[in-house]
Design an enzyme around this catalytic site. Structure first.
Site, PDB file in Angstrom:
ATOM      1  N   CYS A 151       5.212  -3.342  16.406  1.00  0.00           N
ATOM      2  CA  CYS A 151       4.795  -2.301  17.353  1.00  0.00           C
ATOM      3  C   CYS A 151       3.324  -2.556  17.708  1.00  0.00           C
ATOM      4  O   CYS A 151       2.513  -2.884  16.848  1.00  0.00           O
ATOM      5  CB  CYS A 151       4.954  -0.916  16.744  1.00  0.00           C
ATOM      6  SG  CYS A 151       6.657  -0.534  16.328  1.00  0.00           S
ATOM      7  N   CYS A 162       5.913  -6.261   8.130  1.00  0.00           N
ATOM      8  CA  CYS A 162       6.960  -5.651   8.956  1.00  0.00           C
ATOM      9  C   CYS A 162       7.320  -6.622  10.077  1.00  0.00           C
ATOM     10  O   CYS A 162       6.474  -7.350  10.568  1.00  0.00           O
ATOM     11  CB  CYS A 162       6.437  -4.339   9.555  1.00  0.00           C
ATOM     12  SG  CYS A 162       7.702  -3.390  10.427  1.00  0.00           S
ATOM     13  N   CYS A 188       3.693   8.589   0.407  1.00  0.00           N
ATOM     14  CA  CYS A 188       4.212   7.790   1.522  1.00  0.00           C
ATOM     15  C   CYS A 188       4.410   6.365   1.012  1.00  0.00           C
ATOM     16  O   CYS A 188       3.449   5.697   0.663  1.00  0.00           O
ATOM     17  CB  CYS A 188       3.195   7.841   2.659  1.00  0.00           C
ATOM     18  SG  CYS A 188       3.605   6.768   4.039  1.00  0.00           S
ATOM     19  N   CYS A 195      -1.305   6.695   9.203  1.00  0.00           N
ATOM     20  CA  CYS A 195      -0.192   5.982   9.834  1.00  0.00           C
ATOM     21  C   CYS A 195      -0.699   4.803  10.647  1.00  0.00           C
ATOM     22  O   CYS A 195      -1.619   4.948  11.435  1.00  0.00           O
ATOM     23  CB  CYS A 195       0.537   6.870  10.844  1.00  0.00           C
ATOM     24  SG  CYS A 195       1.147   8.362  10.167  1.00  0.00           S
ATOM     25  N   CYS A 211       0.386  -0.665  15.787  1.00  0.00           N
ATOM     26  CA  CYS A 211       0.434  -0.546  14.324  1.00  0.00           C
ATOM     27  C   CYS A 211      -0.093  -1.806  13.653  1.00  0.00           C
ATOM     28  O   CYS A 211       0.298  -2.918  13.997  1.00  0.00           O
ATOM     29  CB  CYS A 211       1.890  -0.287  13.904  1.00  0.00           C
ATOM     30  SG  CYS A 211       2.100  -0.206  12.121  1.00  0.00           S
ATOM     31  N   GLU A 251       0.829  -1.199   0.000  1.00  0.00           N
ATOM     32  CA  GLU A 251       0.000   0.000   0.000  1.00  0.00           C
ATOM     33  C   GLU A 251       0.864   1.250   0.000  1.00  0.00           C
ATOM     34  O   GLU A 251       1.939   1.282   0.609  1.00  0.00           O
ATOM     35  CB  GLU A 251      -0.928  -0.030   1.211  1.00  0.00           C
ATOM     36  CG  GLU A 251      -1.870  -1.219   1.115  1.00  0.00           C
ATOM     37  CD  GLU A 251      -2.885  -1.291   2.241  1.00  0.00           C
ATOM     38  OE1 GLU A 251      -4.016  -1.701   1.975  1.00  0.00           O
ATOM     39  OE2 GLU A 251      -2.552  -0.949   3.379  1.00  0.00           O
TER      40      GLU A 251
HETATM   41  N1  SAH Z   1       8.831   1.629  10.527  1.00  0.00           N
HETATM   42  C1  SAH Z   1       8.947   3.047  10.444  1.00  0.00           C
HETATM   43  C2  SAH Z   1       8.002   3.718   9.459  1.00  0.00           C
HETATM   44  C3  SAH Z   1       6.566   3.284   9.383  1.00  0.00           C
HETATM   45  S1  SAH Z   1       5.330   3.928  10.426  1.00  0.00           S
HETATM   46  C4  SAH Z   1       8.808   3.658  11.815  1.00  0.00           C
HETATM   47  O1  SAH Z   1       8.505   2.934  12.758  1.00  0.00           O
HETATM   48  O2  SAH Z   1       9.058   4.845  11.974  1.00  0.00           O
HETATM   49  C5  SAH Z   1       5.307   5.667  10.330  1.00  0.00           C
HETATM   50  C6  SAH Z   1       4.897   6.299  11.656  1.00  0.00           C
HETATM   51  O3  SAH Z   1       3.535   6.004  11.993  1.00  0.00           O
HETATM   52  C7  SAH Z   1       5.740   5.803  12.825  1.00  0.00           C
HETATM   53  O4  SAH Z   1       6.095   6.865  13.652  1.00  0.00           O
HETATM   54  C8  SAH Z   1       4.772   4.881  13.524  1.00  0.00           C
HETATM   55  O5  SAH Z   1       5.124   4.642  14.838  1.00  0.00           O
HETATM   56  C9  SAH Z   1       3.470   5.622  13.355  1.00  0.00           C
HETATM   57  N2  SAH Z   1       2.280   4.814  13.627  1.00  0.00           N
HETATM   58  C10 SAH Z   1       2.157   3.467  13.628  1.00  0.00           C
HETATM   59  N3  SAH Z   1       0.912   3.098  13.968  1.00  0.00           N
HETATM   60  C11 SAH Z   1       0.218   4.232  14.188  1.00  0.00           C
HETATM   61  C12 SAH Z   1      -1.131   4.512  14.553  1.00  0.00           C
HETATM   62  N4  SAH Z   1      -2.002   3.541  14.747  1.00  0.00           N
HETATM   63  N5  SAH Z   1      -1.502   5.798  14.662  1.00  0.00           N
HETATM   64  C13 SAH Z   1      -0.612   6.799  14.432  1.00  0.00           C
HETATM   65  N6  SAH Z   1       0.667   6.600  14.087  1.00  0.00           N
HETATM   66  C14 SAH Z   1       1.084   5.334  13.961  1.00  0.00           C
END
Ligand code: SAH
Length: 334
Positions: free
Chosen positions: A105, A101, A94, A326, A108, A80
């Site tokens: 986290c 991944c 983006c 995000c 996410c 995506e």
């Molecule tokens: N792996 C990388 C980039 C992908 S995520 C990283 O961790 O930075 C891009 C951003 O979105 C990261 O800061 C991540 O923590 C955030 N993110 C992930 N899940 C989210 C959510 N449910 N709501 C808002 N931001 C989120």
């Protein structure tokens, strides 16, 4: 679309054909060789047959038309990619760097789908090409690229750097390095490597907690890379590149948004990083068990950071209705 195959075919042609083809693909944004009339017909036919320009994708536009999400078919996996049209005229794409991944986290969705595979640099740049073609229809272009889609960019280092170079290349996309941002979960080795690249890109680090105890709960990878070492790597990056780093902090109600967390964060960042950084307070997009912080708590948090002299920004929320925000990529993946 297979760039390597295109290059292979053009290798046997006079050198200027490569130039003409690159211009057709990256400046004129042709999506069919038939329309590239500078090339002789037999070559166009060969290219159409063996290296077609089409990108197979499904697009979903947000109601307000300010963002769109595309699911791109890479044969064995779908990835995506998201377009965000900012009020000031910037059009940011983006991109995803991996299908799935490994970082897992807790907040996410991409992490929840597990890891499928790394994307190669071509698979990363066709995401930009897809939206460049889309924007061309309304006379617009891609101005910025953020590596913040599915996956952890620094866990696919070589291909990500190749993709950055190609975006930056005047012969292809010609997007300035300062308009390219890479976001990492905080892989220290990757940050160290990046510090020695002669690139002027922006680095963003997902911190999300002011101490290891809390960060370990939210981001399992932090057990491997505790905050102390991470701060050292970021500080070293700032010293070597003289570039301002973005510290990302997702606001989770009752979890990491207290006033004491704000004070702890301010102290940590001032002590470890000095001046050259900004904090980005990210609104949580619903993906499961957490809740977004209340506006009044975000305000207090922000005030505490600002009163200790820290610059704070809040990202505009794009694409929630199409699950393009995000942390929401992967929800509807094929
Ligand atoms: N792996 C990388 C980039 C992908 S995520 C990283 O961790 O930075 C891009 C951003 O979105 C990261 O800061 C991540 O923590 C955030 N993110 C992930 N899940 C989210 C959510 N449910 N709501 C808002 N931001 C989120």
């Amino acid at each position: 679309m297979d760039l390597e195959r295109i290059k292979d075919i053009l290798k046997n042609e006079p050198a200027f054909r490569m130039k003409q083809s690159y211009k057709a693909v990256f400046s004129d944004l042709a999506d069919d060789w038939a329309s590239v009339s500078v090339l002789p017909l037999p070559l166009r036919e060969k290219l159409s047959e063996e290296a077609p320009l089409s990108i197979k994708a499904e697009i979903n536009e947000a109601k307000d038309k300010k963002s769109a999400k595309a699911a791109i078919d890479l044969g064995d996996v779908w990835v995506e990619t998201v377009l965000m049209k900012h009020k000031d005229g910037r059009n940011t794409v983006c991109v995803s760097t991996q299908a799935g991944c490994k970082m897992a986290c807790d907040f996410c969705l991409t992490g929840k789908m597990g890891f499928k595979r790394n994307l190669d640099h071509q698979e990363i740049i066709i995401q930009v090409l897809f939206f460049a073609r889309y924007l061309k229809k309304s006379g617009q272009r891609v101005s910025n690229v953020v590596f913040m889609g599915m996956g952890e960019p620094l866990d696919n280092y070589e291909e990500v750097i190749k993709a950055v170079r190609s975006l930056n290349d005047p012969e292809t996309f010609n997007i300035g390095a300062r308009k390219i941002s890479v976001s990492t979960v905080g892989l220290v080795d990757g940050i160290n490597k990046l510090s020695s690249e002669p690139l002027q890109i922006n680095l963003a680090v997902s911190l999300h907690a002011p101490n290891d105890k809390l960060r370990n709960k939210l981001m399992p990878i932090s057990r491997l890379y505790p905050i102390k070492g991470l701060m050292k790597a970021i500080s070293n990056y700032i010293k070597r590149t003289k570039r301002k780093v973005m510290i990302e902090y997702i606001m989770l109600s009752g979890i990491n948004d207290s006033q004491s967390a704000a004070k702890e964060l301010a102290e940590l960042l001032k002590k470890e990083l000095g001046e050259l950084f900004t904090v980005n307070l990210i609104a949580y997009n619903q993906t499961g068990k957490y809740e977004a912080s209340k506006a009044k708590d975000v305000k207090k948090f922000k005030d505490i950071l600002e009163s200790s002299g820290i610059e704070v920004v809040q990202r505009y929320k794009f694409g929630r209705d199409i699950k393009a925000a995000c942390g929401q990529l992967a929800g509807e993946i094929k």
